[in-house]
Write a protein that holds these residues in place. Structure first.
Motif, PDB file in Angstrom:
ATOM      1  N   LYS A   4      20.790  43.036  66.218  1.00  0.00           N
ATOM      2  CA  LYS A   4      21.301  41.698  65.911  1.00  0.00           C
ATOM      3  C   LYS A   4      22.810  41.770  65.741  1.00  0.00           C
ATOM      4  N   ILE A   5      23.476  40.789  66.305  1.00  0.00           N
ATOM      5  CA  ILE A   5      24.932  40.692  66.201  1.00  0.00           C
ATOM      6  C   ILE A   5      25.263  39.242  65.928  1.00  0.00           C
ATOM      7  N   PHE A   6      26.425  38.976  65.364  1.00  0.00           N
ATOM      8  CA  PHE A   6      26.698  37.637  64.867  1.00  0.00           C
ATOM      9  C   PHE A   6      27.962  37.046  65.502  1.00  0.00           C
ATOM     10  N   GLY A   7      27.830  35.805  65.932  1.00  0.00           N
ATOM     11  CA  GLY A   7      28.949  35.033  66.467  1.00  0.00           C
ATOM     12  C   GLY A   7      29.034  33.718  65.717  1.00  0.00           C
ATOM     13  N   GLY A   8      29.854  32.803  66.218  1.00  0.00           N
ATOM     14  CA  GLY A   8      30.008  31.512  65.560  1.00  0.00           C
ATOM     15  C   GLY A   8      30.191  30.391  66.564  1.00  0.00           C
ATOM     16  N   ALA A   9      29.788  29.202  66.179  1.00  0.00           N
ATOM     17  CA  ALA A   9      29.967  28.010  67.010  1.00  0.00           C
ATOM     18  C   ALA A   9      30.506  26.890  66.135  1.00  0.00           C
ATOM     19  N   VAL A  10      31.257  25.980  66.725  1.00  0.00           N
ATOM     20  CA  VAL A  10      31.885  24.884  65.987  1.00  0.00           C
ATOM     21  C   VAL A  10      31.188  23.571  66.316  1.00  0.00           C
ATOM     22  N   TYR A  11      30.899  22.800  65.264  1.00  0.00           N
ATOM     23  CA  TYR A  11      30.321  21.467  65.421  1.00  0.00           C
ATOM     24  C   TYR A  11      31.147  20.520  64.553  1.00  0.00           C
ATOM     25  N   GLY A  12      31.883  19.614  65.175  1.00  0.00           N
ATOM     26  CA  GLY A  12      32.875  18.826  64.448  1.00  0.00           C
ATOM     27  C   GLY A  12      34.024  19.740  64.083  1.00  0.00           C
ATOM     28  N   ILE A  13      34.382  19.788  62.800  1.00  0.00           N
ATOM     29  CA  ILE A  13      35.391  20.758  62.358  1.00  0.00           C
ATOM     30  C   ILE A  13      34.760  21.810  61.448  1.00  0.00           C
ATOM     31  N   ASN A  14      33.438  21.881  61.458  1.00  0.00           N
ATOM     32  CA  ASN A  14      32.724  22.896  60.689  1.00  0.00           C
ATOM     33  C   ASN A  14      32.075  23.889  61.637  1.00  0.00           C
ATOM     34  N   ALA A  15      31.704  25.044  61.101  1.00  0.00           N
ATOM     35  CA  ALA A  15      31.170  26.120  61.939  1.00  0.00           C
ATOM     36  C   ALA A  15      29.748  26.471  61.527  1.00  0.00           C
ATOM     37  N   LEU A  16      29.077  27.174  62.424  1.00  0.00           N
ATOM     38  CA  LEU A  16      27.701  27.618  62.221  1.00  0.00           C
ATOM     39  C   LEU A  16      27.578  29.049  62.711  1.00  0.00           C
ATOM     40  N   THR A  17      26.906  29.883  61.941  1.00  0.00           N
ATOM     41  CA  THR A  17      26.683  31.263  62.360  1.00  0.00           C
ATOM     42  C   THR A  17      25.606  31.305  63.447  1.00  0.00           C
ATOM     43  N   THR A 248      44.376  20.277  59.070  1.00  0.00           N
ATOM     44  CA  THR A 248      45.010  19.915  60.341  1.00  0.00           C
ATOM     45  C   THR A 248      44.850  21.032  61.359  1.00  0.00           C
ATOM     46  N   THR A 249      45.025  22.277  60.912  1.00  0.00           N
ATOM     47  CA  THR A 249      44.891  23.415  61.820  1.00  0.00           C
ATOM     48  C   THR A 249      43.466  23.548  62.330  1.00  0.00           C
ATOM     49  N   LYS A 250      42.483  23.259  61.492  1.00  0.00           N
ATOM     50  CA  LYS A 250      41.085  23.321  61.924  1.00  0.00           C
ATOM     51  C   LYS A 250      40.824  22.361  63.082  1.00  0.00           C
ATOM     52  N   ILE A 251      41.365  21.141  62.973  1.00  0.00           N
ATOM     53  CA  ILE A 251      41.149  20.151  64.033  1.00  0.00           C
ATOM     54  C   ILE A 251      41.795  20.611  65.329  1.00  0.00           C
ATOM     55  N   HIS A 252      43.032  21.085  65.256  1.00  0.00           N
ATOM     56  CA  HIS A 252      43.736  21.538  66.456  1.00  0.00           C
ATOM     57  C   HIS A 252      43.099  22.798  67.022  1.00  0.00           C
ATOM     58  N   SER A 253      42.517  23.629  66.162  1.00  0.00           N
ATOM     59  CA  SER A 253      41.817  24.824  66.629  1.00  0.00           C
ATOM     60  C   SER A 253      40.578  24.458  67.426  1.00  0.00           C
ATOM     61  N   VAL A 254      39.815  23.496  66.917  1.00  0.00           N
ATOM     62  CA  VAL A 254      38.612  23.039  67.618  1.00  0.00           C
ATOM     63  C   VAL A 254      38.970  22.451  68.981  1.00  0.00           C
ATOM     64  N   ALA A 255      40.101  21.746  69.042  1.00  0.00           N
ATOM     65  CA  ALA A 255      40.525  21.117  70.297  1.00  0.00           C
ATOM     66  C   ALA A 255      41.249  22.089  71.221  1.00  0.00           C
ATOM     67  N   GLY A 256      41.483  23.322  70.776  1.00  0.00           N
ATOM     68  CA  GLY A 256      42.185  24.308  71.598  1.00  0.00           C
ATOM     69  C   GLY A 256      43.654  24.013  71.769  1.00  0.00           C
ATOM     70  N   LYS A 257      44.266  23.370  70.757  1.00  0.00           N
ATOM     71  CA  LYS A 257      45.669  22.960  70.852  1.00  0.00           C
ATOM     72  C   LYS A 257      46.634  23.921  70.164  1.00  0.00           C
ATOM     73  N   ILE A 258      46.117  24.997  69.565  1.00  0.00           N
ATOM     74  CA  ILE A 258      46.996  25.933  68.873  1.00  0.00           C
ATOM     75  C   ILE A 258      47.500  26.976  69.851  1.00  0.00           C
TER      76      ILE A 258
END
Length: 511
Positions: A4-17, A248-258
């Motif tokens: 088992k290995i762990f990654g992450g996915a983003v839904y809105g501005i929150n994440a899920l393992t 603010t950084t979380k939103i831009h991170s989700v949108a790939g703007k950083i």
């Protein structure tokens, strides 16, 4: 062997393992289950090429990969790296002793180098909450994730480096966050209020808007300086707090703007979309919802130049976000929520030809055309804009005057002082940071009016036919003007100034 290995996915501005289970059995097939999209399915080709470049390969057996939770769709190429590591560990080519300590994300190139991915900051924040020791990422994303304190962040350039780290064959130093980025206030020498000749009334209105977080619209003929003034507004806004910068950084991170190798966004966003923008691009959405321009302007400014040129349907979607300061995008199986705490700054010409109410030029519009032009902006939307200010062209004598006006740094000092008063005032109310965000109960508590103020407001209401919402806006503006004057009491002079900022409610505008 099952690993088992762990990654992450983003839904809105929150994440899920995302738990990635890899099992290698007898057979000859590569299978990925758990609602992967095409980008995830295509990872087999990238992983195969990357492994061959370093002298390894996908085993010629039956490889079964499950991405849990299986009922949540997995999107994007950021799972390439954890899938590759999981395959090597399941094939006994890599020790799995450390795999449960770290969350792993990254896109693989065919040569094994790592490419930047989206949504790193919310994933890193979530990983720390989930108890992971650290996160392994492409080097380009490491500074962004390093914002999370007391959490190990390792940035790598190549798949080989990740394998070396997990085998503990070489010591790697975690990336640290530079705290000085929060204390340095960005200063753009090209934009400063000292370069603006005249327009003292507009600059005063902008100071009030910045001090209280109020929405504002400027009405003036072409060349009067509306856009120039709007672009200088960020120079008088107070610096962002660490909480505002993170959100603010979380939103831009989700949108790939950083940008690569950047960490926190410490300057307030200034978004200026073109008037051809669609409603989905403005509020966010799509088959897999992404934040729109409103959310990208969170804790900053959304500037809409030539407001009547925007499609009416686009403008009307602004009404609910301006009131609730958030956007909920719903789909059949899920919904996501994006914050939208913005200052809306808009500009417009007074009529199609641009010279209605101009001091020297004559308006050429036919009768009724001015009102038709203004009616492109609905009353409910104008009600949500606190300040309506008329921008008069500057006289030649003022333009040629060599002396500088008041600098942005001086105005910013007053704005910061007024915001400090509001921060103290609303410290017991989560989510309320400035006067523009006051609810009706807070308005009654912090904006008591004496008889003279009430009488003046009644006259204005009857004279201009103001709505109840406009009534509240005037009181909020009066509270901000009093804060700038360091006065706890709202006096008639503050009410009178606030009423002056309702230009479109007055006689003479298309009536």
């Amino acid at each position: 062997m099952l690993v088992k290995i762990f990654g992450g996915a983003v839904y809105g501005i929150n994440a899920l393992t995302i738990t990635i289970e890899v099992n290698i059995l007898w057979g000859a097939k590569f299978i990925i289950v758990g609602l992967p999209d095409n980008a995830v399915k295509e990872s087999q080709q990238r992983i195969d090429s990357a492994l061959r470049e370093i002298g390894l390969k996908i085993p010629g057996k039956r490889v079964i990969i499950n991405m849990a939770p299986a009922d949540v769709k997995k999107e994007g190429s950021s799972f390439d790296l954890p899938l590759a590591i999981g395959i090597l560990a399941a094939n006994d080519q890599l020790p799995n002793a450390q795999l449960d300590k770290y969350l792993i994300m990254g896109e693989l190139s065919l040569d094994g180098s790592l490419q930047a991915v989206k949504g790193v900051l919310p994933i890193a924040i979530h990983a720390k909450k989930e108890g992971f020791k650290g996160i392994l990422l492409p080097y380009q994303n490491a500074n962004e994730a390093a914002v999370v304190q007391d959490f190990e962040v390792y940035g790598f350039h190549h798949l080989n480096e990740v394998i070396t780290f997990l085998k503990q064959e070489k010591d790697f130093s975690p990336i640290s966050f530079d705290q000085q980025v929060m204390t340095a206030f960005p200063d753009d020498d090209l934009l400063d209020f000292k370069d603006v000749k005249g327009q003292e009334n507009v600059k005063r209105a902008m100071e009030v808007a910045a001090a209280g977080g109020h929405n504002m619209i400027m009405i003036g003929s072409p060349g009067s300086g509306k856009t120039m003034l709007a672009r200088r507004l960020p120079t008088i806004l107070p610096p962002m707090t660490i909480e505002e910068a993170l959100e603010t950084t979380k939103i831009h991170s989700v949108a790939g703007k950083i940008q690569n190798n950047h960490s926190l966004i410490t300057s307030r966003p200034f978004r200026s979309p073109h008037h051809t923008i669609s409603d989905v691009a403005l509020v966010g959405g799509g088959s897999w919802p992404q934040p729109g321009e409103i959310s990208l302007a969170h804790h900053g400014i959304l500037f809409l130049d030539e407001l009547p040129e925007f499609r009416r349907a686009v403008l009307e979607v602004l009404r609910q976000p301006l009131e609730d300061r958030k956007i909920t995008i719903s789909r059949s199986k899920f919904s996501v929520e994006y914050p939208a705490n913005i200052m809306l700054i808009a500009s417009m010409n007074p009529c199609p030809c641009g010279y209605y109410n101009h001091p020297t030029k004559e308006c050429n519009c036919p009768p009724g055309e001015v009102q038709k032009y203004l009616s492109k902006i609905s009353g409910p939307l104008l009600d949500r804009i606190d300040i309506h200010i008329e921008v008069i062209p500057v006289e030649l004598d003022k333009i040629t005057n060599p002396s500088d006006s008041e600098a942005s740094s001086v105005v910013r000092t007053r704005v910061i002082a007024a915001r400090a008063i509001q921060t103290k005032r609303f410290q017991s109310y989560p989510g309320i940071y400035c006067n523009a965000q006051m609810t009706s109960p807070l308005l009654k508590k912090y904006c008591p009016l004496d008889d003279k103020c009430v009488a003046l407001l009644k006259i204005a209401m009857q004279r201009f036919g103001l709505s109840a919402r406009a009534y509240d806006r005037i009181i909020k503006l009066s509270r901000t003007i009093a804060d700038l004057d360091h006065n706890e009491k709202i006096t008639p002079q503050y009410i009178a100034e606030a009423i002056q900022y309702r230009s479109l409610d007055k006689d003479g505008w298309g009536r």
